[in-house]
Design a protein around this motif. Structure first.
Motif, PDB file in Angstrom:
ATOM      1  N   GLU A  76       0.818  -1.205   0.000  1.00 45.55           N
ATOM      2  CA  GLU A  76       0.000   0.000   0.000  1.00 45.55           C
ATOM      3  C   GLU A  76       0.853   1.257   0.000  1.00 45.55           C
ATOM      4  O   GLU A  76       0.510   2.252  -0.656  1.00 45.55           O
ATOM      5  N   THR A  77       1.983   1.223   0.693  1.00 41.21           N
ATOM      6  CA  THR A  77       2.879   2.383   0.703  1.00 41.21           C
ATOM      7  C   THR A  77       3.344   2.709  -0.708  1.00 41.21           C
ATOM      8  O   THR A  77       3.303   3.871  -1.146  1.00 41.21           O
ATOM      9  N   ALA A  78       3.784   1.694  -1.427  1.00 44.75           N
ATOM     10  CA  ALA A  78       4.289   1.901  -2.789  1.00 44.75           C
ATOM     11  C   ALA A  78       3.177   2.322  -3.738  1.00 44.75           C
ATOM     12  O   ALA A  78       3.369   3.190  -4.599  1.00 44.75           O
ATOM     13  N   LEU A  79       2.000   1.730  -3.604  1.00 41.69           N
ATOM     14  CA  LEU A  79       0.879   2.094  -4.476  1.00 41.69           C
ATOM     15  C   LEU A  79       0.423   3.527  -4.227  1.00 41.69           C
ATOM     16  O   LEU A  79       0.066   4.246  -5.163  1.00 41.69           O
ATOM     17  N   ARG A  80       0.469   3.962  -2.987  1.00 40.61           N
ATOM     18  CA  ARG A  80       0.106   5.353  -2.698  1.00 40.61           C
ATOM     19  C   ARG A  80       1.124   6.320  -3.300  1.00 40.61           C
ATOM     20  O   ARG A  80       0.776   7.425  -3.730  1.00 40.61           O
ATOM     21  N   ILE A  81       2.379   5.908  -3.353  1.00 32.74           N
ATOM     22  CA  ILE A  81       3.402   6.729  -4.009  1.00 32.74           C
ATOM     23  C   ILE A  81       3.111   6.822  -5.506  1.00 32.74           C
ATOM     24  O   ILE A  81       3.195   7.902  -6.102  1.00 32.74           O
ATOM     25  N   LEU A  82       2.762   5.701  -6.117  1.00 31.38           N
ATOM     26  CA  LEU A  82       2.405   5.720  -7.533  1.00 31.38           C
ATOM     27  C   LEU A  82       1.210   6.643  -7.781  1.00 31.38           C
ATOM     28  O   LEU A  82       1.183   7.411  -8.748  1.00 31.38           O
ATOM     29  N   GLN A  83       0.234   6.578  -6.914  1.00 32.83           N
ATOM     30  CA  GLN A  83      -0.930   7.452  -7.032  1.00 32.83           C
ATOM     31  C   GLN A  83      -0.524   8.922  -6.914  1.00 32.83           C
ATOM     32  O   GLN A  83      -0.996   9.779  -7.673  1.00 32.83           O
ATOM     33  N   ILE A  89       2.526  14.877 -10.747  1.00 34.67           N
ATOM     34  CA  ILE A  89       3.295  15.068 -11.984  1.00 34.67           C
ATOM     35  C   ILE A  89       2.368  15.164 -13.191  1.00 34.67           C
ATOM     36  O   ILE A  89       2.722  15.722 -14.217  1.00 34.67           O
ATOM     37  N   GLY A  90       1.168  14.634 -13.059  1.00 35.55           N
ATOM     38  CA  GLY A  90       0.197  14.722 -14.143  1.00 35.55           C
ATOM     39  C   GLY A  90       0.438  13.733 -15.258  1.00 35.55           C
ATOM     40  O   GLY A  90       0.344  14.079 -16.446  1.00 35.55           O
ATOM     41  N   VAL A  91       0.748  12.484 -14.891  1.00 33.25           N
ATOM     42  CA  VAL A  91       0.996  11.435 -15.881  1.00 33.25           C
ATOM     43  C   VAL A  91       0.242  10.174 -15.475  1.00 33.25           C
ATOM     44  O   VAL A  91      -0.012   9.946 -14.293  1.00 33.25           O
ATOM     45  N   PRO A  92      -0.124   9.332 -16.448  1.00 35.41           N
ATOM     46  CA  PRO A  92      -0.655   8.012 -16.100  1.00 35.41           C
ATOM     47  C   PRO A  92       0.459   7.150 -15.517  1.00 35.41           C
ATOM     48  O   PRO A  92       1.647   7.406 -15.751  1.00 35.41           O
ATOM     49  N   THR A  93       0.077   6.140 -14.778  1.00 37.58           N
ATOM     50  CA  THR A  93       1.052   5.275 -14.117  1.00 37.58           C
ATOM     51  C   THR A  93       0.757   3.813 -14.416  1.00 37.58           C
ATOM     52  O   THR A  93      -0.383   3.426 -14.670  1.00 37.58           O
ATOM     53  N   VAL A  94       1.814   2.995 -14.369  1.00 38.10           N
ATOM     54  CA  VAL A  94       1.689   1.564 -14.620  1.00 38.10           C
ATOM     55  C   VAL A  94       2.470   0.787 -13.576  1.00 38.10           C
ATOM     56  O   VAL A  94       3.559   1.205 -13.165  1.00 38.10           O
ATOM     57  N   THR A  95       1.910  -0.323 -13.133  1.00 38.66           N
ATOM     58  CA  THR A  95       2.613  -1.231 -12.231  1.00 38.66           C
ATOM     59  C   THR A  95       2.197  -2.653 -12.572  1.00 38.66           C
ATOM     60  O   THR A  95       1.159  -2.884 -13.192  1.00 38.66           O
ATOM     61  N   GLU A 108      -6.992   0.611  -7.967  1.00 35.38           N
ATOM     62  CA  GLU A 108      -7.444   1.792  -7.235  1.00 35.38           C
ATOM     63  C   GLU A 108      -6.410   2.917  -7.288  1.00 35.38           C
ATOM     64  O   GLU A 108      -6.738   4.075  -7.029  1.00 35.38           O
ATOM     65  N   TYR A 109      -5.169   2.578  -7.634  1.00 35.81           N
ATOM     66  CA  TYR A 109      -4.079   3.539  -7.534  1.00 35.81           C
ATOM     67  C   TYR A 109      -3.427   3.898  -8.868  1.00 35.81           C
ATOM     68  O   TYR A 109      -2.791   4.945  -8.966  1.00 35.81           O
ATOM     69  N   VAL A 110      -3.514   3.016  -9.872  1.00 37.31           N
ATOM     70  CA  VAL A 110      -2.781   3.239 -11.128  1.00 37.31           C
ATOM     71  C   VAL A 110      -3.722   3.177 -12.329  1.00 37.31           C
ATOM     72  O   VAL A 110      -4.877   2.763 -12.212  1.00 37.31           O
ATOM     73  N   ASP A 111      -3.190   3.573 -13.478  1.00 34.78           N
ATOM     74  CA  ASP A 111      -3.984   3.631 -14.708  1.00 34.78           C
ATOM     75  C   ASP A 111      -3.820   2.418 -15.605  1.00 34.78           C
ATOM     76  O   ASP A 111      -4.687   2.106 -16.410  1.00 34.78           O
ATOM     77  N   VAL A 112      -2.663   1.754 -15.505  1.00 32.89           N
ATOM     78  CA  VAL A 112      -2.349   0.616 -16.368  1.00 32.89           C
ATOM     79  C   VAL A 112      -1.875  -0.542 -15.487  1.00 32.89           C
ATOM     80  O   VAL A 112      -1.004  -0.359 -14.626  1.00 32.89           O
ATOM     81  N   LEU A 113      -2.447  -1.710 -15.706  1.00 32.24           N
ATOM     82  CA  LEU A 113      -2.010  -2.919 -15.005  1.00 32.24           C
ATOM     83  C   LEU A 113      -1.157  -3.742 -15.952  1.00 32.24           C
ATOM     84  O   LEU A 113      -1.557  -4.009 -17.083  1.00 32.24           O
ATOM     85  N   GLN A 114       0.012  -4.119 -15.481  1.00 36.48           N
ATOM     86  CA  GLN A 114       0.952  -4.866 -16.319  1.00 36.48           C
ATOM     87  C   GLN A 114       1.021  -6.328 -15.891  1.00 36.48           C
ATOM     88  O   GLN A 114       1.141  -6.630 -14.705  1.00 36.48           O
TER      89      GLN A 114
END
Length: 284
Positions: A76-83, A89-95, A108-114
């Motif tokens: 959750e700590t890392a996902l909140r950082i991604l969020q 920064i105003g960019v989509p994120t992927v994890t 719940e936290y990112v835009d792209v699931l890898q």
């Protein structure tokens, strides 16, 4: 193909540069300050070069050679950082995700699931990712041809999600090397999805006797140029301010201070190919 991605990622909708898009960031989220600094630097570069950008960072590393390898700072700590990166920064994120139970959680936290390469045939995982409605980036297995990835695309689409990306990351060659077959890029583009070249992971030297994956970062520019020449829709590059001190995959990451020069040369190559008609411009 790019238009499909733009429709799914609001940050991309006003992009009409005709350039490839970029997924880039550290291998794993090591901390908030580092993630924000890396994302801010890459966003500055990509804005200048008019390259659509997705910030990449693993919230947890599940595929490790050794039990004592670094896996993360807490899910959750890392996902909140991604969020936070996405918002500030105003960019989509992927994890990346590894099990079905992670799909809805990470979404719940990112835009792209890898989907990691080793897991690209895991039907339940692909279905779970698809049902979140997020963009799903499926990495091609090191053991598969590009043609075989049709079935991964079908699983996502038949689960009600049209937002699919496929990523090439090399094929196993012997026990501790990878090779890139660039025929896989046009083969996967035939499925009507954006195709990305994972430049850094394709240069890994896996299964080393030390239990630490090696790499050939000196060839990053070679692989990237070849991918652009073939017509890749996007590039995937892991980068870090000091790869030697990175907690994961330092042996094949690009030093952050080399990224701008590389991307500048690649955008010039892309434009030259468009000007000569050797490659079509990406639609807005």
């Amino acid at each position: 193909m790019f238009a499909q991605l733009a429709n799914a990622l609001p940050h991309f909708r006003n992009t009409n540069s005709g350039q490839f898009f970029l997924m880039a960031g550290p291998c794993v989220i090591e901390g908030e300050d580092m993630a924000l600094r890396i994302a801010e630097r890459i966003k500055h570069i990509t804005d200048k070069l008019q390259i659509p950008y997705i910030f990449k960072g693993s919230y947890r590393k599940a595929n490790r050679s050794r039990l004592d390898s670094f896996t993360g700072i807490g899910d959750e700590t890392a996902l909140r950082i991604l969020q936070k990166v996405g918002r500030e920064i105003g960019v989509p994120t992927v994890t990346d995700i590894h099990e079905t139970t992670e799909a809805a959680f990470a979404a719940e936290y990112v835009d792209v699931l890898q989907i990691p390469a080793f897991l690209c045939r895991q039907t339940d995982l692909l279905i779970a990712a698809a049902k979140t409605g997020k963009v799903v980036n499926v990495k091609k297995g090191q053991f598969l041809s590009g043609d075989a990835m049709q079935f991964a695309v079908d699983k996502v689409r038949q689960s009600g999600n049209e937002h699919v990306i496929l990523t090439e990351r090399g094929n196993s060659f012997g026990y501790s090397d990878l090779v890139v077959d660039f025929r896989n890029l046009p083969a996967m583009q035939q499925f009507g999805v954006p195709v990305v070249m994972d430049v850094t992971h394709s240069l890994q030297k896996p299964n080393q006797s030390s239990g630490v994956t090696g790499g050939q970062p000196v060839l990053i520019e070679t692989i990237a140029k070849a991918a652009i020449a073939v017509g890749a829709d996007g590039l995937f590059i892991e980068t870090h301010p000091t790869p030697a001190t990175a907690k994961s995959d330092g042996a094949n990451m690009l030093p952050l201070d080399q990224l701008e020069g590389l991307l500048t040369r690649l955008t010039t190559l892309r434009q030259a190919l468009q000007d000569t008609g050797s490659i079509e411009a990406l639609p807005a």
